[in-house]
Design a protein around this motif. Structure first.
Motif, PDB file in Angstrom:
ATOM      1  N   ILE A 115      35.095  -4.460  21.763  1.00 36.29           N
ATOM      2  CA  ILE A 115      34.379  -5.227  22.701  1.00 36.29           C
ATOM      3  C   ILE A 115      33.587  -6.153  22.140  1.00 36.29           C
ATOM      4  O   ILE A 115      32.978  -6.164  21.284  1.00 36.29           O
ATOM      5  CB  ILE A 115      33.205  -4.276  23.508  1.00 36.29           C
ATOM      6  CG1 ILE A 115      34.019  -3.107  24.194  1.00 36.29           C
ATOM      7  CG2 ILE A 115      32.253  -5.063  24.143  1.00 36.29           C
ATOM      8  CD1 ILE A 115      34.778  -3.541  25.502  1.00 36.29           C
ATOM      9  N   PHE A 116      33.960  -7.467  22.779  1.00 40.08           N
ATOM     10  CA  PHE A 116      33.431  -8.887  22.261  1.00 40.08           C
ATOM     11  C   PHE A 116      33.038  -9.514  23.303  1.00 40.08           C
ATOM     12  O   PHE A 116      33.463  -9.960  24.697  1.00 40.08           O
ATOM     13  CB  PHE A 116      34.653  -9.560  21.882  1.00 40.08           C
ATOM     14  CG  PHE A 116      35.307  -8.893  20.643  1.00 40.08           C
ATOM     15  CD1 PHE A 116      34.826  -8.665  19.509  1.00 40.08           C
ATOM     16  CD2 PHE A 116      36.416  -7.846  20.968  1.00 40.08           C
ATOM     17  CE1 PHE A 116      35.557  -7.940  18.290  1.00 40.08           C
ATOM     18  CE2 PHE A 116      36.978  -7.402  20.043  1.00 40.08           C
ATOM     19  CZ  PHE A 116      36.670  -7.268  18.667  1.00 40.08           C
ATOM     20  N   GLY A 117      31.346 -10.025  23.279  1.00 42.96           N
ATOM     21  CA  GLY A 117      30.797 -10.768  24.257  1.00 42.96           C
ATOM     22  C   GLY A 117      29.946 -10.078  24.951  1.00 42.96           C
ATOM     23  O   GLY A 117      29.525 -10.571  26.322  1.00 42.96           O
ATOM     24  N   ARG A 118      29.818  -8.664  24.953  1.00 43.08           N
ATOM     25  CA  ARG A 118      28.900  -7.826  26.001  1.00 43.08           C
ATOM     26  C   ARG A 118      27.636  -8.382  25.951  1.00 43.08           C
ATOM     27  O   ARG A 118      27.083  -8.531  27.267  1.00 43.08           O
ATOM     28  CB  ARG A 118      28.759  -6.338  25.471  1.00 43.08           C
ATOM     29  CG  ARG A 118      28.180  -5.555  26.464  1.00 43.08           C
ATOM     30  CD  ARG A 118      28.142  -4.148  26.069  1.00 43.08           C
ATOM     31  NE  ARG A 118      28.981  -3.296  25.815  1.00 43.08           N
ATOM     32  CZ  ARG A 118      29.973  -2.801  26.549  1.00 43.08           C
ATOM     33  NH1 ARG A 118      29.729  -2.780  27.831  1.00 43.08           N
ATOM     34  NH2 ARG A 118      31.063  -2.122  26.139  1.00 43.08           N
ATOM     35  N   GLU A 119      26.861  -9.109  25.153  1.00 39.41           N
ATOM     36  CA  GLU A 119      25.637  -9.789  25.244  1.00 39.41           C
ATOM     37  C   GLU A 119      25.722 -10.930  26.222  1.00 39.41           C
ATOM     38  O   GLU A 119      24.559 -10.924  27.118  1.00 39.41           O
ATOM     39  CB  GLU A 119      24.901  -9.937  24.109  1.00 39.41           C
ATOM     40  CG  GLU A 119      25.747 -11.338  23.196  1.00 39.41           C
ATOM     41  CD  GLU A 119      26.791 -10.860  22.670  1.00 39.41           C
ATOM     42  OE1 GLU A 119      27.557 -11.807  21.889  1.00 39.41           O
ATOM     43  OE2 GLU A 119      27.285  -9.917  22.841  1.00 39.41           O
TER      44      GLU A 119
END
Length: 339
Positions: free
Chosen positions: A144-148
Motif C-alpha cells: 500500500i502506497f499513499g494511504r496517508e
C-alpha cells in the motif's frame, strides 16, 4: 471581517478538461458573486476577446483553509451570460429536469493513480513491482502506497459535506478509488468534480501528483475507470425495468454514441482483459465484470435495484456520462411504461 472563496471551474482542455481555481476575498455577509477570468489561458477564449464569466452553482465549506472559507464550483459563461461551449453542466441540466420524475440516482466509482518522479507511487526506480493481485484492498507497507494522502482526502471530503460513500486501494501500486453518491445527476457530477479538486490539492501537499489516465501503466495492469452505478425509481422497484435499462444501452448505435462521452483513450482500457469488456462490443450480465454493464448478483436475487456501467474511464466528465445514461435509459423506461 472577510472570508476566502476558492472559485473552481472546468477549463476547455481537449480531449480531457482540467480543473482551475483562484481565490476571491469577500465580506462575511456577501454571497459569492459572478466573477471573471482570462479564458485565453484556459483554452476557452482568444486573446482579443479573452473574458469569460464564472457563475457559482455549488458551494461547500473549505476543509483545507477552515474557518468560514468556502469552495465555490462554477459554470463557465461567455460575457453575454450564455453557457460557454465547454460548459457540459449546462447540457445536463435540461435532461436532468426532463426526467426528474423518474428519480434517477448515480453512484460513481472514481479510480485514480498517484505518481511521483514520473512513475506510479510504489513502483521501484528501475523495473516493476510484483504483479497485481495483493494490492487490491491490501494492508501493509509492501503493498500500500499513499494511504496517508487517501485518508486526508477522505477527511477533507467529509468535512466539506460531500457524499463520499467509500474508499479502497485498487489492483496496482499507487492506485486508489473513492465513491460518490448515490445522488441525482447534477448533484453527483458537481460533487465528483469538487472531490477531484480536493484530491489534487491534498496530493499537492504531499508532493505527489494524481492522474486519471485510463491506462496509467502499460503491460499487465488494470486500467483506471469510473464505474457508474445507476437506477431509477422503477428500477429500484422491479426487475423488468433493470432489463429495459440494460437493453436500451445496447440498442442500435447507442453503445458507440455513449463511448464518445466515456472518456478519452477508452480503447486503451477496454481491451476485453483486466476486468473490462471489449471496446466497440456491448454486453450485460449478472455478476459479470467482463461485461459492458453488470447486474449485481443481489439485484437479480432481490429482483430490483441498480446496474453498473463499467465502461466509463477515470477521466470522464461526469456531466456527460450522467446525461447520456439518463437520456437513454429514462427515455426507454418512459416508452415501456406507456405500452
Amino acid at each position: 471581517m472577510s472570508y476566502r472563496a476558492e472559485y473552481i471551474w472546468i477549463d476547455g482542455g481537449d480531449p480531457t478538461a482540467r480543473l482551475r481555481s483562484k481565490t476571491k476575498i469577500l465580506d462575511d455577509n456577501a454571497l459569492p458573486p459572478v466573477w471573471g477570468f482570462d479564458g485565453s489561458s484556459t483554452n476557452q477564449a482568444v486573446g482579443h476577446a479573452s473574458d469569460c464569466v464564472l457563475e457559482p452553482v455549488f458551494t461547500c465549506p473549505d476543509p483545507i483553509r477552515g474557518g468560514g472559507d468556502l469552495l465555490v464550483l462554477c459554470e463557465v459563461l461567455d460575457t453575454a451570460m450564455v453557457p460557454h461551449e465547454s460548459n457540459r453542466r449546462a447540457r445536463l441540466t435540461p435532461v436532468a429536469e426532463r426526467f426528474a420524475g423518474q428519480e434517477p440516482l448515480f453512484g460513481i466509482e472514481q479510480e485514480y493513480t498517484f505518481f511521483r518522479g514520473g512513475r506510479p507511487l510504489g513502483f521501484p526506480d528501475n523495473g516493476f513491482p510484483a504483479p497485481q493481485g495483493g494490492y487490491y484492498c491490501g494492508v501493509g507497507a509492501d503493498e500500500i502506497f499513499g494511504r496517508e494522502i487517501v485518508e486526508q482526502h477522505l477527511s477533507y471530503c467529509l468535512a466539506a459535506g460531500l457524499n463520499i460513500s467509500g474508499i479502497n486501494a485498487e489492483v496496482m501500486p499507487g492506485q486508489w478509488e473513492f465513491q460518490v453518491g448515490p445522488l441525482p445527476p447534477l448533484e453527483v457530477a458537481d460533487q465528483l468534480w469538487m472531490a477531484r479538486w480536493l484530491l489534487y490539492r491534498t496530493a499537492e501537499e504531499h508532493g505527489v501528483s494524481v492522474t486519471l489516465d485510463p491506462k496509467p501503466a502499460l503491460g499487465d495492469w488494470n486500467g483506471a475507470g469510473a464505474h457508474t452505478n445507476f437506477s431509477t425509481r422503477s428500477m429500484r422497484e422491479n426487475y423488468d425495468a433493470i432489463i429495459t435499462a440494460c437493453e436500451s444501452l445496447g440498442h442500435g448505435d447507442k453503445p458507440y454514441e455513449h463511448l464518445r462521452f466515456y472518456g478519452s483513450g477508452i480503447e486503451r482500457r477496454l481491451t476485453g482483459q483486466h476486468e473490462t469488456s471489449t471496446w466497440g462490443e456491448f454486453s450485460y450480465g449478472v455478476s459479470d465484470r467482463g461485461a459492458s454493464v453488470r447486474i449485481p448478483w443481489q439485484v437479480e436475487a432481490d429482483k430490483k435495484g441498480y446496474i453498473e456501467d463499467r465502461r466509463p474511464n477515470a477521466n470522464i466528465d461526469p456531466y456527460d456520462v450522467t446525461r447520456v445514461i439518463v437520456d437513454t435509459c429514462c427515455a426507454a423506461l418512459e416508452r415501456a411504461a406507456q405500452v
